[in-house]
Design a protein around this motif. Structure first.
Motif, PDB file in Angstrom:
ATOM      1  N   VAL A  52      45.321  15.656  34.581  1.00  0.00           N
ATOM      2  CA  VAL A  52      45.886  15.169  35.844  1.00  0.00           C
ATOM      3  C   VAL A  52      45.296  15.917  37.030  1.00  0.00           C
ATOM      4  N   ILE A  53      45.116  17.225  36.898  1.00  0.00           N
ATOM      5  CA  ILE A  53      44.535  18.001  37.996  1.00  0.00           C
ATOM      6  C   ILE A  53      43.085  17.603  38.223  1.00  0.00           C
ATOM      7  N   ARG A  54      42.347  17.396  37.134  1.00  0.00           N
ATOM      8  CA  ARG A  54      40.955  16.952  37.287  1.00  0.00           C
ATOM      9  C   ARG A  54      40.888  15.584  37.957  1.00  0.00           C
ATOM     10  N   ARG A  55      41.805  14.676  37.582  1.00  0.00           N
ATOM     11  CA  ARG A  55      41.836  13.345  38.202  1.00  0.00           C
ATOM     12  C   ARG A  55      42.131  13.443  39.689  1.00  0.00           C
ATOM     13  N   ASP A  56      43.102  14.285  40.073  1.00  0.00           N
ATOM     14  CA  ASP A  56      43.464  14.412  41.486  1.00  0.00           C
ATOM     15  C   ASP A  56      42.338  15.027  42.299  1.00  0.00           C
ATOM     16  N   ARG A  57      41.655  16.011  41.731  1.00  0.00           N
ATOM     17  CA  ARG A  57      40.560  16.642  42.480  1.00  0.00           C
ATOM     18  C   ARG A  57      39.388  15.692  42.655  1.00  0.00           C
ATOM     19  N   ALA A  84      39.714  12.583  42.944  1.00  0.00           N
ATOM     20  CA  ALA A  84      40.161  11.607  43.945  1.00  0.00           C
ATOM     21  C   ALA A  84      40.131  12.184  45.353  1.00  0.00           C
ATOM     22  N   GLY A  85      39.789  13.477  45.489  1.00  0.00           N
ATOM     23  CA  GLY A  85      39.642  14.076  46.807  1.00  0.00           C
ATOM     24  C   GLY A  85      40.799  14.951  47.237  1.00  0.00           C
ATOM     25  N   ARG A  86      41.762  15.237  46.349  1.00  0.00           N
ATOM     26  CA  ARG A  86      42.886  16.105  46.717  1.00  0.00           C
ATOM     27  C   ARG A  86      42.379  17.532  46.862  1.00  0.00           C
ATOM     28  N   ALA A  87      42.569  18.107  48.027  1.00  0.00           N
ATOM     29  CA  ALA A  87      41.985  19.407  48.336  1.00  0.00           C
ATOM     30  C   ALA A  87      42.800  20.517  47.697  1.00  0.00           C
ATOM     31  N   LEU A  88      42.127  21.490  47.124  1.00  0.00           N
ATOM     32  CA  LEU A  88      42.768  22.669  46.557  1.00  0.00           C
ATOM     33  C   LEU A  88      42.505  23.839  47.489  1.00  0.00           C
ATOM     34  N   LEU A  89      43.561  24.372  48.077  1.00  0.00           N
ATOM     35  CA  LEU A  89      43.443  25.481  49.016  1.00  0.00           C
ATOM     36  C   LEU A  89      43.697  26.781  48.268  1.00  0.00           C
ATOM     37  N   VAL A  90      42.636  27.531  48.047  1.00  0.00           N
ATOM     38  CA  VAL A  90      42.731  28.787  47.305  1.00  0.00           C
ATOM     39  C   VAL A  90      42.879  29.924  48.297  1.00  0.00           C
ATOM     40  N   GLU A  91      43.827  30.814  48.041  1.00  0.00           N
ATOM     41  CA  GLU A  91      44.154  31.866  48.991  1.00  0.00           C
ATOM     42  C   GLU A  91      43.140  32.996  49.039  1.00  0.00           C
ATOM     43  N   LEU A 121      27.151  22.292  39.885  1.00  0.00           N
ATOM     44  CA  LEU A 121      27.522  21.266  40.858  1.00  0.00           C
ATOM     45  C   LEU A 121      27.678  19.956  40.097  1.00  0.00           C
ATOM     46  N   TYR A 122      28.902  19.411  40.085  1.00  0.00           N
ATOM     47  CA  TYR A 122      29.155  18.235  39.271  1.00  0.00           C
ATOM     48  C   TYR A 122      30.011  17.228  40.015  1.00  0.00           C
ATOM     49  N   GLY A 123      30.226  16.080  39.391  1.00  0.00           N
ATOM     50  CA  GLY A 123      30.967  14.971  39.988  1.00  0.00           C
ATOM     51  C   GLY A 123      30.385  13.668  39.484  1.00  0.00           C
ATOM     52  N   ASP A 124      31.133  12.589  39.629  1.00  0.00           N
ATOM     53  CA  ASP A 124      30.678  11.303  39.140  1.00  0.00           C
ATOM     54  C   ASP A 124      29.395  10.864  39.852  1.00  0.00           C
ATOM     55  N   TRP A 156      32.306  26.588  39.925  1.00  0.00           N
ATOM     56  CA  TRP A 156      32.253  25.197  39.477  1.00  0.00           C
ATOM     57  C   TRP A 156      32.550  24.338  40.696  1.00  0.00           C
ATOM     58  N   GLU A 157      31.542  23.695  41.242  1.00  0.00           N
ATOM     59  CA  GLU A 157      31.683  22.962  42.506  1.00  0.00           C
ATOM     60  C   GLU A 157      31.753  21.455  42.240  1.00  0.00           C
ATOM     61  N   LEU A 158      32.923  20.886  42.463  1.00  0.00           N
ATOM     62  CA  LEU A 158      33.124  19.442  42.282  1.00  0.00           C
ATOM     63  C   LEU A 158      32.889  18.710  43.597  1.00  0.00           C
ATOM     64  N   VAL A 159      32.053  17.669  43.559  1.00  0.00           N
ATOM     65  CA  VAL A 159      31.875  16.784  44.715  1.00  0.00           C
ATOM     66  C   VAL A 159      32.713  15.537  44.447  1.00  0.00           C
ATOM     67  N   PRO A 160      33.854  15.381  45.148  1.00  0.00           N
ATOM     68  CA  PRO A 160      34.767  14.272  44.847  1.00  0.00           C
ATOM     69  C   PRO A 160      34.380  13.003  45.580  1.00  0.00           C
ATOM     70  N   ARG A 161      35.124  11.954  45.281  1.00  0.00           N
ATOM     71  CA  ARG A 161      34.960  10.700  46.016  1.00  0.00           C
ATOM     72  C   ARG A 161      35.474  10.873  47.443  1.00  0.00           C
ATOM     73  N   LEU A 162      34.975  10.034  48.338  1.00  0.00           N
ATOM     74  CA  LEU A 162      35.490  10.030  49.705  1.00  0.00           C
ATOM     75  C   LEU A 162      36.926   9.511  49.691  1.00  0.00           C
ATOM     76  N   SER A 163      37.813  10.216  50.358  1.00  0.00           N
ATOM     77  CA  SER A 163      39.200   9.765  50.427  1.00  0.00           C
ATOM     78  C   SER A 163      39.347   8.691  51.496  1.00  0.00           C
ATOM     79  N   GLN A 164      40.356   7.847  51.360  1.00  0.00           N
ATOM     80  CA  GLN A 164      40.552   6.757  52.310  1.00  0.00           C
ATOM     81  C   GLN A 164      40.820   7.263  53.713  1.00  0.00           C
ATOM     82  N   ARG A 165      41.495   8.398  53.828  1.00  0.00           N
ATOM     83  CA  ARG A 165      41.847   8.892  55.162  1.00  0.00           C
ATOM     84  C   ARG A 165      40.631   9.387  55.949  1.00  0.00           C
TER      85      ARG A 165
END
Length: 398
Positions: free
Chosen positions: A101-106, A108-115, A191-194, A318-327
Motif C-alpha cells: 500500500v505504501i509503495r502504491r501511494d508513493r 501515485a505521487g503521495r509525498a513522504l516528508l522525512v524529518e 533511480l526507479y519508477g514505472d 532509493w529514488e522513486l520518480v512517481p506519476r504526476l499528480s492531478q493537483r
C-alpha cells in the motif's frame, strides 16, 4: 485513464469478430499503463464472468496520521509496523500489505516528508549541495521538506518536443539532490519508477547541473550481459580501451584503479543485469579505494537490485520518480510547453483521466501531436475537440 469497461468491451467485440491482434492489446496496455498480460487477463475474466468492469475491492488505506509516522521513522516500513503494533491498534496489517500500500501511494505521487537526512559513514567530505552550487532553504510549515534554489543556467536536456523545457517538479528537484549527494560522497543510488515517468529527463538534468559534468560516464549494456561483457563496457565507459588486460584478475584491478577517480558512472536499464553481473558491480564498489559514484536507473531496477542483497544494502538512496499528480498537472504542463497555458484545468483533468494517467511520456507525446496540429496556425486554440483527436492517435486502432 480510459475506463476498463470500455476497453474490454471494445477488445471483446474485435475478438468475437475474429479481428483481435496482439497489436491491439499492446496499444491498450501502453495507453492504460499496465502490462499486456494484465489486459489478456481482463479479457479472460470478462469471458468467464460476463463482467467487463473491474471488481470493487475494499483494501487497507494508510491514514494521514500513519503516513506522518512513516516520515518520522525515515520511511522504514518495518519500524512503522512495530510502532503501530506497540500502540495497540485495532488491526495492524501484515508487513507485505503495508509495503504494497505504501509503495502504491508513493507511486501515485503521495509525498513522504522525512524529518532527517541520512547519515553517511566514512571520512568527512564537502557538502554535496555546496559543491553543486545550490542553497537549501527550510520550507516553513512543511515538516522538514526542503526547496532548492537551482543554478541560473538551464540544462540542455532533449525532451523531443519543440519549445518544451524541463520543469522543476518535486520529483526533478529530488533527483537533483540525490545525484548531487551521490557524486559528492561516491555512493551507489537507485533511480526507479514505472516506464514513462520522466526518470531519464530528470537524471539528464541532474547530471548536467553537476560541477564537473565532463566526469560523468555512461555505461550501455545489452540484455542479460555476462560478466566479461560488463567488464568490457565498463572499460569502454572509463576510456581504458585496449589497455584492459586479458586476465580477469588483472582486468578487475585495472578497473578498480580507474574507479579511484571521483566520477559519476551512470548505468541505465539496470533491470537488464542478471545476478552475476550485479555481484560483479558489488565487488568493484566494495573496494575501499573506489571513489566513483554509481547511478543505477531503470523501470524495475529496484527489483533487480533487491535480488542481490549484498549490493542492495550498499545503496545510499532509493529514488522513486512517481506519476504526476492531478493537483500539479495543469501547472506542470503549462510550464512544460506554452500551448498548455490556455487549456482549462477541466480539460487537463479530462485528458489525464482518459489517456494521460500521470505518465509524463504520454503527456509529452500528446504535446507533440498538438504542436504538429497547430503548426502554422496564427490563432490556433487547443480545445476539447483537438484534445480528443490527439488522444485518439495515442490510443491506436482497436
Amino acid at each position: 485513464m480510459l475506463p476498463r469497461g470500455l476497453v474490454v468491451r471494445r477488445l471483446l467485440e474485435r475478438q468475437q469478430a475474429g479481428e483481435l491482434a496482439t497489436r491491439h492489446v499492446r496499444a491498450v496496455a501502453e495507453t492504460v499503463g499496465v502490462s499486456e498480460r494484465t489486459v489478456w487477463r481482463w479479457l479472460e475474466q470478462a469471458k468467464a464472468t460476463g463482467l467487463v468492469e473491474a471488481p470493487v475491492r475494499q483494501g487497507y488505506a494508510v491514514s494521514d496520521e500513519v503516513w506522518a509516522l512513516l516520515g518520522e521513522v525515515g520511511g522504514n516500513v518495518a519500524e512503522l509496523r512495530r510502532r503501530l503494533a506497540a500502540a495497540g491498534g485495532a488491526s495492524v496489517p501484515s508487513a507485505s500489505t503495508l509495503h504494497r500500500v505504501i509503495r502504491r501511494d508513493r507511486r501515485a505521487g503521495r509525498a513522504l516528508l522525512v524529518e532527517r537526512e541520512p547519515v553517511v559513514a566514512g571520512p568527512s567530505r564537502p557538502d554535496p549541495l555546496s559543491e553543486l552550487g545550490l542553497n537549501v532553504v527550510a520550507g516553513q510549515g512543511t515538516g522538514g521538506q526542503v526547496f532548492l534554489r537551482e543554478q541560473k543556467h538551464l540544462a540542455q536536456v532533449p525532451v523531443l518536443v519543440p519549445g518544451a523545457q524541463v520543469v522543476h517538479t518535486l520529483a526533478v528537484r529530488s533527483v537533483l539532490r540525490t545525484v548531487a549527494h551521490a557524486a559528492a560522497v561516491g555512493a551507489v543510488v537507485c533511480l526507479y519508477g514505472d516506464a514513462g515517468q520522466g526518470k531519464t529527463v530528470a537524471l539528464q538534468y541532474a547530471l548536467s547541473q553537476l560541477p564537473h559534468p565532463a566526469r560523468v560516464r555512461r555505461v550501455h549494456v545489452g540484455v542479460h550481459p555476462t560478466v566479461p561483457e560488463l567488464r568490457r563496457v565498463l572499460a569502454d565507459a572509463l576510456e581504458l580501451g585496449r589497455r584492459l588486460p586479458r586476465g580477469a584478475g588483472e582486468a578487475d584491478l585495472t578497473l578498480v584503479n580507474a574507479l579511484r577517480q571521483p566520477r559519476v558512472l551512470v548505468l541505465d536499464e539496470a533491470q537488464r543485469l542478471p545476478g552475476p553481473a550485479l555481484e560483479f558491480l558489488r565487488g568493484l564498489w566494495d573496494h575501499p579505494d573506489t571513489d566513483t559514484a554509481l547511478v543505477l536507473a531503470g523501470a524495475g531496477s529496484e527489483r533487480a537490485l533487491r535480488r542481490v542483497p549484498a549490493l542492495a544494502s550498499r545503496v545510499l538512496t532509493w529514488e522513486l520518480v512517481p506519476r504526476l499528480s492531478q493537483r500539479e498537472l495543469a501547472t506542470v504542463m503549462a510550464a512544460f510547453h506554452p500551448l498548455w497555458q490556455d487549456v482549462t484545468a477541466d480539460d487537463v483533468a479530462w485528458v489525464d483521466e482518459h489517456v494521460g494517467h500521470g505518465n509524463f511520456r504520454t503527456w509529452a507525446k500528446l504535446t507533440s501531436h498538438l504542436t504538429a496540429e497547430i503548426y502554422g496556425k496564427s490563432r490556433a486554440v487547443v480545445d476539447r475537440r483537438m484534445l480528443e483527436r490527439a488522444c485518439a492517435r495515442l490510443m491506436g486502432p482497436l
